[in-house]
Design an enzyme around this catalytic site. Structure first.
Site, mmCIF file in Angstrom:
data_model
loop_
_atom_site.group_PDB
_atom_site.id
_atom_site.type_symbol
_atom_site.label_atom_id
_atom_site.label_comp_id
_atom_site.label_asym_id
_atom_site.label_seq_id
_atom_site.Cartn_x
_atom_site.Cartn_y
_atom_site.Cartn_z
ATOM 1 N N ASP A 13 0.811 -1.223 0.000
ATOM 2 C CA ASP A 13 0.000 0.000 0.000
ATOM 3 C C ASP A 13 0.846 1.276 0.000
ATOM 4 O O ASP A 13 1.797 1.406 0.782
ATOM 5 C CB ASP A 13 -0.859 -0.027 1.275
ATOM 6 C CG ASP A 13 -1.853 1.106 1.348
ATOM 7 O OD1 ASP A 13 -2.797 1.104 0.550
ATOM 8 O OD2 ASP A 13 -1.674 1.997 2.213
ATOM 9 N N GLU A 33 13.343 -14.486 0.586
ATOM 10 C CA GLU A 33 13.551 -15.628 1.491
ATOM 11 C C GLU A 33 12.539 -16.736 1.192
ATOM 12 O O GLU A 33 12.699 -17.866 1.667
ATOM 13 C CB GLU A 33 13.404 -15.182 2.957
ATOM 14 C CG GLU A 33 14.471 -14.196 3.412
ATOM 15 C CD GLU A 33 14.112 -13.581 4.774
ATOM 16 O OE1 GLU A 33 13.314 -14.171 5.530
ATOM 17 O OE2 GLU A 33 14.638 -12.479 5.057
HETATM 18 C C1 BGC Z 1 -5.402 2.535 -0.258
HETATM 19 C C2 BGC Z 1 -6.469 3.423 0.258
HETATM 20 C C3 BGC Z 1 -6.024 3.952 1.597
HETATM 21 C C4 BGC Z 1 -4.627 4.599 1.528
HETATM 22 C C5 BGC Z 1 -4.017 4.738 2.870
HETATM 23 C C6 BGC Z 1 -4.312 3.560 -0.478
HETATM 24 O O1 BGC Z 1 -3.559 3.556 -1.465
HETATM 25 O O2 BGC Z 1 -5.743 1.857 -1.427
HETATM 26 O O3 BGC Z 1 -7.702 2.770 0.345
HETATM 27 O O4 BGC Z 1 -6.925 4.912 2.032
HETATM 28 O O5 BGC Z 1 -3.753 3.823 0.771
HETATM 29 O O6 BGC Z 1 -3.672 3.481 3.385
#
Ligand code: BGC
Length: 542
Positions: A218, A274
């Site tokens: 993310d 790993e």
């Molecule tokens: C996720 C979002 C989230 C943000 C913060 C993003 O890229 O897809 O849904 O709000 O990251 O974690």
């Protein structure tokens, strides 16, 4: 090791080192996929009960992997992207044992299983942050990013959070600000602290050891910020691409996409190495020239894959689509694979943005392009955004994304077969778009997705082949060749609302065999006389 075994040890035959090349990954937003216990919220048992829709059964969509948005314990300020325990499952979704079962069930049908890794921030309720917040002397203080007030008594810098407002939140008790790139309930981890890198590495190992085949990582471009907190300048970037949330009018020069982010990614990759056959898919809203570096600067030592959102963010218009495809092909480093999604839980669904009449053409585009295709649950039946009028007020998500997250529509009943209770978000139109209704209709969008994915799996050119664009074929027509050593497929897509006559002199005429089309067209075609219908796509083996 407890939990299910990783897939490469249970007899799946694809190359374990690059199984993701040309793969189709299906994104599940767990709250909205399928609810097994009737509480109105999707859960792991619900997902397990729907695997026949995805792979390994007659009539399955035929994807290679699923990716679950976060299922970890969370106070839900950002619906799971604010994690309070990285190594557990939120009770509303099930238990670790349910997760083990789900992974095993996926692997048994040859389906890989990806989770979401959220390494840049925790929840304010994560014990690490609670400890850090306890005082300036806390041993965990430096796991997060703290700063004194700026000279005028306000925030230390002008940085804007992705969802609006300052990135700095005042902590009254300790008399300092903490940094949050997203909501204030998501304090940023301090990746300059090696203890943070070690802790997140251990989180990855925990899940890899349970058989997880990879992570979607993310918001990675937010991992590292300028250590002097310099003010961002006004936005004069020629090629900025909008990320999440509002436009702060500033160039996030010092707060996003810093050069040191590559050290973070290399660390994540080292941990992944790993465990054989695991994949890391980076998420970063960046122009492709900058995204390219996230795939390693010539060395294969950063992400295996990274979302290129330029296609998603492009208007449905011939020149824009051409540019997005050409930029992707030209700017991806050699030997790397583009990753495309047309919809996700953060963005308006493409059937809404581009129009339902283009849903078949969009599916064709996604699945015939070179690269990894990431489908967002519901797009295979043409789901559209919820009209804001039917959404809860106040919204669950302050950034206004509820409309893209409504429950999956399995059948035509008012609850769409999603739940026996009351769905946490309203359903949009289960009577007109649902899996059961489309499953047995060969002309449905769902059947088209199945055909496209089946053809791609069986075609070395469409799955792994090189890409070569052909220009000037006809107004509104996109054309390219996918070429493998043993197969050549010509792809034609009419992006326009009118007929699309094609001049294919460059491919030397002759006849070809249609391998898949968005229409009922089949059989042999004469390449000298092709006229595409509005929004029609055809792929022809030549
Ligand atoms: C996720 C979002 C989230 C943000 C913060 C993003 O890229 O897809 O849904 O709000 O990251 O974690």
């Amino acid at each position: 090791m407890d939990g299910p075994r990783p897939l490469e040890s249970v007899g799946v035959t694809s190359k374990p080192d690059r199984w993701w090349d040309g793969a189709a990954i299906y994104q599940i937003y767990p709250r909205s996929f399928s609810d097994a216990d009737g509480d109105g919220i999707g859960d792991l048992a619900g997902i397990a009960s729907r695997l026949d829709h995805l792979a390994g059964a007659d009539g399955a969509l035929g994807v290679d992997a699923i990716w679950l948005s976060p299922i970890y314990p969370s106070p839900l300020h950002d619906f799971g992207y604010d994690i309070s325990d990285y190594t557990d499952v939120a009770a509303e979704y099930g238990t670790l044992a349910d997760l083990n079962e789900l992974i095993a069930a996926c692997h048994a049908r040859g389906l890989r299983f990806l989770m979401d890794l959220v390494p840049c921030h925790t929840s304010i309720e994560h014990p690490w942050f609670m400890e850090a917040r306890a005082g300036r002397d806390s041993p965990k203080r430096d796991w997060f990013i703290w700063a004194d007030a700026g000279p005028g008594g306000g925030p230390p810098s002008n940085w804007e959070a992705a969802f609006g407002g300052s990135s700095w939140e005042w902590d009254e008790a300790s008399g300092q600000y903490y940094l949050h790139s997203f909501y204030p309930e998501q304090p940023d981890l301090n990746w300059r602290n090696p203890a943070v890198a070690a802790a997140i590495g251990d989180v990855m190992r925990f899940w890899f050891a349970r058989g997880v085949d990879g992570f979607r990582v993310d918001a990675i471009f937010a991992a590292i910020k300028d250590d002097r907190f310099r003010d961002n300048p006004p936005d004069r970037r020629p090629h900025a691409i909008p990320g999440l949330g509002g436009d702060a009018g500033q160039d996030p020069l010092w707060s996003l996409n810093r050069p040191e982010v590559h050290d973070v990614i290399r660390h994540l990759r080292e941990v992944a190495e790993e465990f054989p056959g695991r994949v890391l898919v980076g998420e970063a809203y960046l122009p492709v020239e900058e995204l390219a570096g996230y795939l390693g600067h010539g060395a294969d030592d950063e992400f295996h894959l990274a979302f290129n959102f330029e296609l998603l963010l492009t208007p449905w218009e011939h020149q824009h689509l051409t540019l997005a495809i050409e930029r992707s092909e030209a700017l991806h480093p050699p030997d790397t694979i583009p990753t495309y999604a047309l919809s996700n839980h953060d963005q308006s669904r493409h059937a809404t943005r581009w129009g339902s009449e283009r849903a078949r053409a969009a599916a064709f585009l996604l699945i015939t392009l070179r690269g990894v295709a990431v489908l967002y649950a519901g797009e295979e039946i043409g789901m559209v955004d919820a009209d804001p009028a039917i959404l809860p007020d106040p919204p669950f998500d302050r950034a206004g994304r509820d409309g893209y997250r409504t429950p999956m529509q399995w059948d035509a009943t008012p609850s769409g077969g999603f739940t026996t209770g009351t769905a946490w978000l309203p359903l949009v139109d289960p009577a007109s778009r649902n899996v059961a209704g489309q499953a047995s209709d060969p002309a449905s969008l769902l059947s088209l997705y199945r055909r496209l994915l089946a053809v791609r799996r069986a075609s070395s050119a469409l799955r792994h082949g090189r890409h070569r664009s052909i220009f000037g074929v006809g107004p509104g027509v996109l054309a390219w060749l996918r070429e493998a050593d043993d197969e050549r497929v010509l792809v034609l897509l009419n992006t326009g609302d009118g007929d699309g006559p094609c001049d294919l002199a460059e491919v030397n005429g002759g006849a070809g065999e249609i391998v898949v089309a968005t229409t009922e067209r089949a059989g042999t075609v004469n390449l000298d006389r092709i006229k595409l219908r509005p929004h029609e796509g055809i792929a022809i083996r030549i």
